[in-house]
Design an enzyme around this catalytic site. Sequence first.
Site, short mmCIF file in Angstrom:
data_model
loop_
_atom_site.label_atom_id
_atom_site.label_comp_id
_atom_site.label_asym_id
_atom_site.label_seq_id
_atom_site.Cartn_x
_atom_site.Cartn_y
_atom_site.Cartn_z
N LYS A 22 0.84 -1.21 0.00
CA LYS A 22 0.00 0.00 0.00
C LYS A 22 0.87 1.26 0.00
O LYS A 22 0.67 2.16 -0.80
CB LYS A 22 -0.90 0.02 1.24
CG LYS A 22 -1.59 1.37 1.44
CD LYS A 22 -2.48 1.40 2.65
CE LYS A 22 -1.82 1.83 3.93
NZ LYS A 22 -1.57 3.27 4.07
N ASN A 23 1.84 1.29 0.90
CA ASN A 23 2.61 2.53 1.06
C ASN A 23 3.55 2.79 -0.11
O ASN A 23 4.01 3.91 -0.30
CB ASN A 23 3.38 2.51 2.38
CG ASN A 23 2.46 2.75 3.56
OD1 ASN A 23 1.26 3.00 3.39
ND2 ASN A 23 3.00 2.67 4.77
N ARG A 95 -4.24 11.00 4.25
CA ARG A 95 -3.21 12.01 4.25
C ARG A 95 -2.28 11.91 3.04
O ARG A 95 -1.74 12.92 2.57
CB ARG A 95 -2.41 11.80 5.53
CG ARG A 95 -1.47 12.88 5.88
CD ARG A 95 -0.78 12.48 7.17
NE ARG A 95 0.62 12.85 7.11
CZ ARG A 95 1.05 14.06 7.41
NH1 ARG A 95 0.23 14.96 7.84
NH2 ARG A 95 2.33 14.34 7.32
N CYS A 119 -5.91 14.04 12.86
CA CYS A 119 -6.12 12.65 12.48
C CYS A 119 -6.01 11.84 13.74
O CYS A 119 -5.44 12.28 14.72
CB CYS A 119 -5.05 12.27 11.46
SG CYS A 119 -4.46 10.61 11.53
N ARG A 124 -0.10 15.34 12.87
CA ARG A 124 0.44 15.08 11.54
C ARG A 124 0.58 16.33 10.65
O ARG A 124 -0.11 16.49 9.65
CB ARG A 124 -0.40 14.01 10.84
CG ARG A 124 -0.54 12.77 11.68
CD ARG A 124 -1.15 11.63 10.94
NE ARG A 124 -0.16 10.91 10.17
CZ ARG A 124 -0.39 9.75 9.55
NH1 ARG A 124 -1.58 9.22 9.60
NH2 ARG A 124 0.55 9.14 8.89
N ASP A 307 4.35 1.12 12.08
CA ASP A 307 3.17 0.43 11.54
C ASP A 307 3.05 -1.01 12.04
O ASP A 307 2.06 -1.68 11.74
CB ASP A 307 3.20 0.44 10.00
CG ASP A 307 2.85 1.81 9.43
OD1 ASP A 307 2.41 2.68 10.20
OD2 ASP A 307 3.03 2.01 8.22
N ARG A 399 -8.78 0.05 4.64
CA ARG A 399 -7.88 1.03 4.04
C ARG A 399 -6.56 0.37 3.66
O ARG A 399 -5.90 0.80 2.71
CB ARG A 399 -7.57 2.16 5.03
CG ARG A 399 -8.70 3.13 5.24
CD ARG A 399 -8.23 4.28 6.08
NE ARG A 399 -6.99 4.82 5.55
CZ ARG A 399 -6.11 5.52 6.25
NH1 ARG A 399 -6.34 5.81 7.51
NH2 ARG A 399 -5.01 5.96 5.70
C1 UD1 Z 1 4.12 7.14 6.15
C2 UD1 Z 1 3.27 5.89 5.99
C3 UD1 Z 1 2.72 5.46 7.34
C4 UD1 Z 1 3.84 5.31 8.34
C5 UD1 Z 1 4.72 6.56 8.40
C6 UD1 Z 1 5.94 6.41 9.30
C7 UD1 Z 1 2.40 6.07 3.75
C8 UD1 Z 1 1.23 6.31 2.86
N1 UD1 Z 1 2.20 6.16 5.06
O1 UD1 Z 1 3.25 8.17 6.60
O2 UD1 Z 1 2.03 4.21 7.15
O3 UD1 Z 1 3.29 5.07 9.62
O4 UD1 Z 1 5.17 6.89 7.08
O5 UD1 Z 1 6.69 5.32 8.91
O6 UD1 Z 1 3.48 5.77 3.28
N2 UD1 Z 1 5.91 15.16 10.31
C9 UD1 Z 1 6.07 16.49 10.59
N3 UD1 Z 1 6.03 17.37 9.55
C10 UD1 Z 1 5.85 16.98 8.26
C11 UD1 Z 1 5.70 15.61 7.98
C12 UD1 Z 1 5.74 14.72 9.04
O7 UD1 Z 1 6.22 16.89 11.74
O8 UD1 Z 1 5.84 17.84 7.37
C13 UD1 Z 1 5.92 14.18 11.44
C14 UD1 Z 1 4.59 13.45 11.56
O9 UD1 Z 1 3.67 14.21 12.31
C15 UD1 Z 1 5.00 12.19 12.26
C16 UD1 Z 1 6.39 11.91 11.70
O10 UD1 Z 1 6.84 13.15 11.15
O11 UD1 Z 1 5.08 12.38 13.64
C17 UD1 Z 1 6.43 10.83 10.64
O12 UD1 Z 1 5.61 11.20 9.57
P1 UD1 Z 1 5.91 10.76 8.06
O13 UD1 Z 1 7.19 9.98 8.00
O14 UD1 Z 1 5.77 11.95 7.20
O15 UD1 Z 1 4.70 9.75 7.79
P2 UD1 Z 1 3.73 9.70 6.56
O16 UD1 Z 1 4.49 9.94 5.30
O17 UD1 Z 1 2.53 10.52 6.82
#
Ligand code: UD1
Length: 422
Positions: A22-23, A95, A119, A124, A307, A399
């Site tokens: 999925k990711n 997201r 969320c 996030r 995850d 999902r």
């Molecule tokens: C992706 C995965 C999700 C997984 C996560 C961490 C997908 C579709 N989803 O989510 O399943 O749990 O990686 O391995 O691939 N953050 C900030 N600012 C930002 C972006 C992120 O502070 O601009 C923080 C987030 O709030 C969170 C952390 O960074 O605490 C990790 O987020 P991120 O690695 O961006 O996760 P996703 O890409 O949303």
Amino acid sequence: MDSIIIEGGTVLEGTVVLGGSKNAALPVIISSLLTADECSYGRVPALRDVSTTLRLLSRLGVTIEKDVLAGGRLELTADKVREIEAPYDLVKTMRASFLVLGPLLARFGEARVSTPGGCAIGSRPVDLHLHGLERLGARIRQDHGYIDARAGELKGADILLDFPSVGATENLMMAATLALGETVIRNAAREPEITELAGVLTKMGARVNGAGGEVIRIEGVRELHGMSHEMSSDRIETGTFMVGAALTRGNVLIEDARAEDLEAFIVKLRETGARVEAEPGGLRVAGNGRVRGTDVATLPYPGFPTDLQAQMMVLSAVSEGTSVITENIFENRFMHVQELNRMGARISLDGNRATVRGVAGLSGAPVMATDLRASVSLVLAGLVAKGVTEVSRVYHLDRGYENVEGKLARLGADIRRVNRDG
Ligand code: UD1
């Protein structure tokens, strides 16, 4: 609304066939926005997050051919994009929709994308995505809950991420493929999904180096072209079935599982006493008599994946001794704890740390799923609980897991889906 009903006490045995990741699939499908040519994808998982992504792409004007549900093939052509706005109703449910920002901006010079909002697993934010795009020359404005981004042409830049965010790395990598000159992304996320996306972008003609490491370098090109790609196996689905096998003291071969993507998780699973062996067809996991508790701390890849935290907690809940589970990636990612405690687990929370005192057994109960990985952990708990567990609100599960009840039933679980609407 569907529920899943499980009669606990069976042992998982046999072979399970994994779906595509999925990711990996979500950013890869979104990268089709970067070219006017047809992009063809195989082994696309039939999941709700994939259909949400396709709804969004279709609204933007992308032509979608082939039906994912019929064999996992998909052909996307973004030659008639007429819309550059990703609306709130699609971004709030998923997201990853935010990932259209980089490609739209790079190819069309403007994009308007709703902010994801709160969320269930934390606030996030998207500050890292936006900071990186600003470094590439985008002018960003926020109004009425939307991010408005404009750029004549993006220009390569040196970007340091304050945290190795998966989504920010993907968004910036895609944007940089069409920027003028070289972009360097430092402290980039290293997840296997980043490497897979970089491989896809390279097949499209992008010049990406270093993906999978801390520094990714992208030399912008004028345009990208079509290509074909097969999605790799879902490593989180893999880990989930591995926990299921260990938890039920079963013996399961997980076909096409890639041990190299799950090394930290496998180390921890072995510490609990489970046997994990790579075989030519995949990974075999067998539980044995005792399960020992083990401490776990989630970290960006190659650390233990967030995850798989909820699933691992179920194993700790029924193991010998006490385990401390620390969640370092997302705030509030412990919503499964209360529900597990209702099933007889002894878990206490202190901030981002859960102390899990192993109990001899769990007892079935009606429980409610609150996010994707929490839902699957409740299904796993139901497999070993005495009596019947009913997990409601399983739309979260849909999902990210393709027919999880069918796959578990084939391994011997007593599990079925029911519709409670009447
Ligand atoms: C992706 C995965 C999700 C997984 C996560 C961490 C997908 C579709 N989803 O989510 O399943 O749990 O990686 O391995 O691939 N953050 C900030 N600012 C930002 C972006 C992120 O502070 O601009 C923080 C987030 O709030 C969170 C952390 O960074 O605490 C990790 O987020 P991120 O690695 O961006 O996760 P996703 O890409 O949303």
